[in-house]
Enzyme design. Structure first.
Site, mmCIF file in Angstrom:
data_model
loop_
_atom_site.group_PDB
_atom_site.id
_atom_site.type_symbol
_atom_site.label_atom_id
_atom_site.label_comp_id
_atom_site.label_asym_id
_atom_site.label_seq_id
_atom_site.Cartn_x
_atom_site.Cartn_y
_atom_site.Cartn_z
ATOM 1 N N PHE A 148 11.123 -3.641 -9.645
ATOM 2 C CA PHE A 148 10.325 -4.848 -9.851
ATOM 3 C C PHE A 148 8.902 -4.644 -9.328
ATOM 4 O O PHE A 148 8.702 -3.991 -8.308
ATOM 5 C CB PHE A 148 10.949 -6.025 -9.089
ATOM 6 N N GLY A 149 7.920 -5.210 -10.008
ATOM 7 C CA GLY A 149 6.563 -5.247 -9.450
ATOM 8 C C GLY A 149 5.512 -4.648 -10.358
ATOM 9 O O GLY A 149 5.783 -3.742 -11.146
ATOM 10 N N ASN A 166 6.988 -3.152 3.840
ATOM 11 C CA ASN A 166 8.117 -2.374 3.296
ATOM 12 C C ASN A 166 7.737 -0.933 2.971
ATOM 13 O O ASN A 166 7.900 -0.456 1.851
ATOM 14 C CB ASN A 166 8.728 -3.074 2.073
ATOM 15 N N HIS A 210 4.115 -15.747 -3.251
ATOM 16 C CA HIS A 210 4.221 -15.830 -4.721
ATOM 17 C C HIS A 210 5.103 -16.970 -5.248
ATOM 18 O O HIS A 210 6.131 -16.751 -5.873
ATOM 19 C CB HIS A 210 4.686 -14.503 -5.328
ATOM 20 N N LEU A 233 0.819 -1.226 0.000
ATOM 21 C CA LEU A 233 0.000 0.000 0.000
ATOM 22 C C LEU A 233 0.849 1.271 0.000
ATOM 23 O O LEU A 233 0.324 2.361 -0.210
ATOM 24 C CB LEU A 233 -0.962 -0.007 1.181
ATOM 25 N N ARG A 234 2.132 1.165 0.258
ATOM 26 C CA ARG A 234 3.090 2.281 0.121
ATOM 27 C C ARG A 234 2.907 3.418 1.124
ATOM 28 O O ARG A 234 3.597 4.432 1.023
ATOM 29 C CB ARG A 234 3.057 2.872 -1.299
ATOM 30 N N HIS A 265 9.341 -14.147 1.197
ATOM 31 C CA HIS A 265 9.634 -13.929 -0.214
ATOM 32 C C HIS A 265 10.923 -14.715 -0.437
ATOM 33 O O HIS A 265 11.998 -14.274 -0.071
ATOM 34 C CB HIS A 265 9.812 -12.413 -0.428
ATOM 35 N N HIS A 312 4.216 1.315 -8.621
ATOM 36 C CA HIS A 312 5.412 2.151 -8.811
ATOM 37 C C HIS A 312 5.035 3.328 -9.690
ATOM 38 O O HIS A 312 4.199 3.198 -10.587
ATOM 39 C CB HIS A 312 6.532 1.360 -9.496
ATOM 40 N N ASP A 345 0.219 -9.635 -4.926
ATOM 41 C CA ASP A 345 1.501 -8.926 -4.835
ATOM 42 C C ASP A 345 1.395 -7.567 -5.543
ATOM 43 O O ASP A 345 2.324 -7.137 -6.232
ATOM 44 C CB ASP A 345 2.647 -9.766 -5.427
HETATM 45 ZN ZN LIG Z 1 7.714 -10.490 -2.693
#
Ligand SMILES: [Zn+2]
Length: 432
Positions: free
Chosen positions: A324-325, A95, A233, A64-65, A180, A310, A306
């Site tokens: 990544f993502g 994170n 994942h 969710l940042r 992960h 970004h 996931d």
């Molecule tokens: Zn991950």
């Protein structure tokens, strides 16, 4: 009293073994009953004829940042994207900035969610302080504050001794450890799956073994400590095999799969398009097949997105430099229907299980079923509706998806959280 009667839908509640056309009554935000002839005097009616009525969908893996990266997503915008994807509950990975490694950050996220989110938000705490992989985070007090799992997602714990101690604490506090699984030495410098495609494109590869060795280590540590270990994942054939064997042995091992890992293989990538760059990377076709087989065989416990927003400016960089993502909340159900259900690989009830009681059991949260007294979180699907995903209409602040412009058959049409309609395809500016 506030009453809502959902009439004549195909009610699928896998936890109760229920799959038949009937009614669902909601009173004051809770499930009051499922069946015919319910006391619905004065109730508002929702006609679900021809639709599927399921327990509210849960996405146990979302970024969710907030706090810290609000320019890419906030708890509010992420929750709106979740609602538009049919999700009533989401788990927030730690994170953020600061990392959710203390009860203060955990309670901040819960407070923000109560004020701004339209779906339930369950925080996941970090395994180590700052997710730096060295000192354990405040696991017990984060759990007390409301964290439902611990994970250093994105920055895997490389030190096996630290992971062992984390699992010992997790066992004591009865909280699952989500890893992960990536050996950072094996994956270092890689941008996509290591194989024929990476060679053809001249990009550095991430071998499947980078995932496999960590899955193996964590299964061993889970057996040693008795901790509940969940593979985030899962993406390789060998990892699925190891999880299957661990389950057969009766270990507390579970796993989730993302829609992109069962929908796409490395050969489907648009070359050098950063919307196809994620970790773990899109694997070989045989791995994609193994993920689908694992879902069909009951080895995979949950579908999780996931969702990783970004900013456009970050994703616009050249392939090797961009992060990544991808985002995934609004396309998950459409992809699951298309790839898994409409092809006959799994039943609709099994798909509902993977989005409801499956993740609820992994996390030990009392959601994912339509039992009387439970919070009235309900997802309503139309398995045949045709719609096209337009990322410019997305509720997410970020637009990084390989599925923009894709047409789907079937998807969510209404999302009800605590008895309140928080999104409907008919009313909302839905991506249709
Ligand atoms: Zn991950």
């Amino acid at each position: 009293m506030e009453k809502l009667l959902i009439v004549s839908g195909r009610v699928i509640d896998p936890a109760a073994g229920l799959d038949r056309v009937t009614d669902v009554l909601v009173v004051d935000g809770r499930i009051a009953g499922v069946g015919a002839n319910l006391d619905a005097q004065g109730a508002e009616r929702f006609d679900a004829t021809g639709l599927v009525v399921a327990p509210g969908f849960i996405d146990m893996h979302v970024h969710l940042r907030e706090p810290g990266f609000e320019h890419t997503e906030t708890i509010e915008t992420g929750s709106r994207a979740a609602a538009a994807g049919g999700f009533t509950s989401i788990c927030a990975m730690p994170n953020t900035k600061p990392v959710n490694d203390s009860p203060t950050v955990t309670s901040y996220i819960i407070e923000r969610a109560l004020r701004t989110a339209v779906v339930n938000v369950f925080p996941i705490g970090a395994i180590t302080k700052g997710s730096a992989g060295e000192e354990l985070a405040a696991i017990g007090s984060m759990k007390k504050e409301g964290a439902v799992a611990i994970s250093d997602d994105g920055r895997p714990v490389m030190n096996s001794s630290v992971m062992r101690r984390a699992m010992e604490f997790a066992r004591a506090y009865d909280i699952p450890v989500i890893d992960h699984c990536e050996d950072l030495n094996l994956s270092a410098g890689g941008d996509m799956h290591e194989g024929l495609q990476s060679t053809r494109l001249g990009l550095r590869g991430i071998p499947g073994a980078a995932e496999d060795v960590m899955v193996a280590r964590d299964i061993i540590l889970s057996e040693l400590t008795g901790a509940k270990f969940h593979v985030a994942h899962v993406s390789t054939r060998r990892s699925i095999d190891m999880v299957a064997r661990a389950k057969a042995k009766g270990l507390h091992v579970t796993c989730e799969a993302t829609p992109h890992h069962f929908a796409l293989a490395d050969e489907d990538m648009a070359p050098y398009d950063s919307n196809y760059k994620m970790k773990p990377p899109l694997r070989a076709r045989c791995d994609t097949g193994a993920v689908i087989d694992g879902i069909a065989a009951g080895i995979v416990d949950a579908i999780a997105t996931d969702h990783a927003p970004h900013a456009g400016s970050e994703k616009m960089q050249e392939f090797e430099r961009c992060p990544f993502g991808i985002i995934g909340l609004e396309t998950a159900v459409g992809l699951a229907l298309e790839i898994l259900v409409h092809t006959g690989r799994i039943s609709l009830a099994r798909m509902v299980e993977l989005f409801t009681i499956g993740p609820a059991r992994v996390l030990g949260i009392g959601r994912g079923r339509l039992s009387p007294g439970a919070p009235a979180d309900i997802t309503i699907l139309d398995t045949d509706i045709g719609w096209t995903y337009d990322v410019n209409q997305s509720f997410s602040k970020s637009k990084n998806t390989p599925f923009d412009g894709r047409s789907f058959r079937g998807g969510p049409v209404a999302t009800i959280v605590g008895g309140k309609l928080v999104w409907s395809r008919a009313a909302a500016g839905s991506p249709s």
